[in-house]
Motif scaffolding. Structure first.
Motif, short mmCIF file in Angstrom:
data_model
loop_
_atom_site.label_atom_id
_atom_site.label_comp_id
_atom_site.label_asym_id
_atom_site.label_seq_id
_atom_site.Cartn_x
_atom_site.Cartn_y
_atom_site.Cartn_z
N ALA A 123 0.83 -1.21 0.00
CA ALA A 123 0.00 0.00 0.00
C ALA A 123 0.86 1.26 0.00
CB ALA A 123 -0.93 -0.02 1.20
N VAL A 124 1.97 1.22 0.75
CA VAL A 124 2.88 2.38 0.76
C VAL A 124 3.44 2.63 -0.63
CG1 VAL A 124 5.11 3.19 1.63
CG2 VAL A 124 3.47 2.17 3.20
N ARG A 125 3.65 1.57 -1.38
CA ARG A 125 4.18 1.70 -2.74
C ARG A 125 3.10 2.10 -3.75
NH1 ARG A 125 8.81 -1.87 -4.02
NH2 ARG A 125 9.93 -2.29 -2.10
N GLY A 126 1.87 2.25 -3.29
CA GLY A 126 0.80 2.62 -4.20
C GLY A 126 0.08 1.43 -4.81
N ASN A 127 0.39 0.22 -4.34
CA ASN A 127 -0.28 -0.98 -4.85
C ASN A 127 -1.66 -1.12 -4.23
OD1 ASN A 127 2.79 -1.52 -5.06
ND2 ASN A 127 1.91 -3.03 -6.42
N HIS A 128 -2.43 -2.01 -4.82
CA HIS A 128 -3.83 -2.18 -4.44
C HIS A 128 -3.95 -3.08 -3.21
CE1 HIS A 128 -8.13 -2.33 -4.91
NE2 HIS A 128 -8.14 -3.63 -5.09
N LEU A 129 -4.54 -2.56 -2.15
CA LEU A 129 -4.87 -3.36 -0.97
C LEU A 129 -6.35 -3.13 -0.69
CD1 LEU A 129 -3.96 -5.24 1.29
CD2 LEU A 129 -3.40 -3.22 2.68
N PRO A 130 -7.21 -4.04 -1.15
CA PRO A 130 -8.66 -3.78 -1.09
C PRO A 130 -9.19 -3.78 0.33
CG PRO A 130 -8.23 -6.04 -1.78
CD PRO A 130 -6.90 -5.35 -1.74
N ARG A 131 -10.27 -3.05 0.52
CA ARG A 131 -11.02 -3.10 1.76
C ARG A 131 -12.08 -4.18 1.64
NH1 ARG A 131 -9.45 0.64 5.22
NH2 ARG A 131 -11.07 -0.11 6.62
N PRO A 132 -12.64 -4.64 2.75
CA PRO A 132 -13.69 -5.66 2.67
C PRO A 132 -14.82 -5.22 1.74
CG PRO A 132 -12.97 -5.38 4.94
CD PRO A 132 -12.29 -4.31 4.15
#
Length: 341
Positions: free
Chosen positions: A296-305
């Motif tokens: 996420a820090v790198r700008g990658n996708h970390l979805p929420r529920p």
């Protein structure tokens, strides 16, 4: 009166101690300690054998014993000089002869986490600079061959097979392991579904590793590895089952890949997506964020529920459901299923 209640700062003291435990295990793996301790040995004997300081060695072995990686045996006539052996846990996961060996995988993750932790101050003040982030050519393929391969065989494959066994799949079909790395998941699926054909798809260098593993498994008649850029290239079509784990995290346009996967399914075919999520439960978040927060820090996708389900619906899938959480290497992931109408 209870004099043994833990102070509310204890979790943070334990956190401060974690680097000592990490270094202790790193040295154990580097020096082949667990192979050496298949037979009992004292700290003094081991120190002499490895040319180590005897006092530090004694503390090191007790530390590993406290981590349940060693067993300690004291003779009645010499209780102050115990002998040590590798525990069943250490022999199972940290020795080269074991089929469940994850030593190189653990070292790989520990070293990555240390590098990232050392960047926190810079990241907090300046953010992530992608110009200095390119991995050396072939480094991911090498990790797939060794470290990621260990994790897939030992952790991911049993979890995926347990999940697949709960699904009512037809006797024959065509599967795709999308972004499958070294391919052990796709290989295991083909072995569990003996009348299915399949494709293992990843970037070209990694697909070469998957093809090696397909040949070693004797499945070249039913499986093939496809090297492609998931951002731009075709992944084929006519699949009855697509398995995709931890791939959307790395895509510039995750929704586009979900659309492409949906289009690659045969009518009635199923897409299974397994990814980490930025959950609201602090206990689960504490397991997810140290590893996937780096993305996420790198700008990658970390979805929420709920995010993955919405992406599947937007791609046109139906019968979308969450199949729950399963334990994967490093952190839990949530599996979502959808069907092409």
């Amino acid at each position: 009166m209870n004099f043994h209640a833990a102070h509310d700062l204890q979790p943070f003291w334990t956190l401060a101690a974690a680097p000592i435990q990490t270094r202790a295990l790193e040295q154990a793996l580097t020096l082949g300690l667990f192979e050496r301790l298949r037979q009992p040995a004292s700290a003094a004997a081991l120190a002499a054998q490895l040319e180590l300081d005897p006092v530090a060695t004694s503390v090191w072995l007790d530390l590993l014993w406290s981590m349940e990686l060693l067993s300690r045996h004291s003779a009645l006539d010499a209780p102050a000089t115990p002998r040590y052996t590798a525990s069943p846990l250490a022999l199972r996961h940290f020795t080269s002869a074991s089929a469940q060996n994850c030593a190189q995988a653990w070292l790989y993750r520990a070293q990555f986490m240390e590098r990232f932790a050392n960047q926190w101050e810079t990241l907090l003040h300046q953010g992530f600079d992608p110009r200095g982030a390119a991995a050396p050519q072939g480094s991911w393929a090498q990790a797939a061959r060794v470290q990621i391969g260990q994790e897939q065989r030992v952790v991911t494959v049993p979890a995926v097979l347990g999940l697949i066994d709960t699904l009512a799949l037809p006797a024959t079909g065509r599967l795709l392991d999308l972004g499958g790395g070294p391919g052990h998941v796709g290989i295991a699926l083909a072995q569990r579904l003996p009348r299915w054909q399949g494709v293992l798809c990843d970037q070209p260098e990694t697909a070469e590793v998957a093809q090696e593993n397909i040949l070693a498994a004797g499945l070249s008649g039913r499986l093939q590895a496809l090297g492609c850029d998931l951002e731009t290239d075709s992944i084929g079509s006519g699949y009855d089952l697509i398995w995709c784990s931890a791939v959307l995290h790395f895509m510039r346009d995750p929704q586009a890949l979900v659309h492409q996967a949906c289009a690659a399914l045969s009518p009635g075919g199923r897409l299974l997506l397994a990814h980490a999520e930025q959950v609201d439960d602090p206990e689960l978040a504490a397991r997810v964020l140290p590893f996937y927060g780096t993305l996420a820090v790198r700008g990658n996708h970390l979805p929420r529920p709920g995010g993955i389900g919405r992406m599947m619906a937007q791609a046109g899938l139906v019968d979308i459901q969450s199949l729950g959480r399963i334990d994967f290497p490093m952190a839990p992931v949530w599996v979502h299923a959808g069907r092409r109408p």
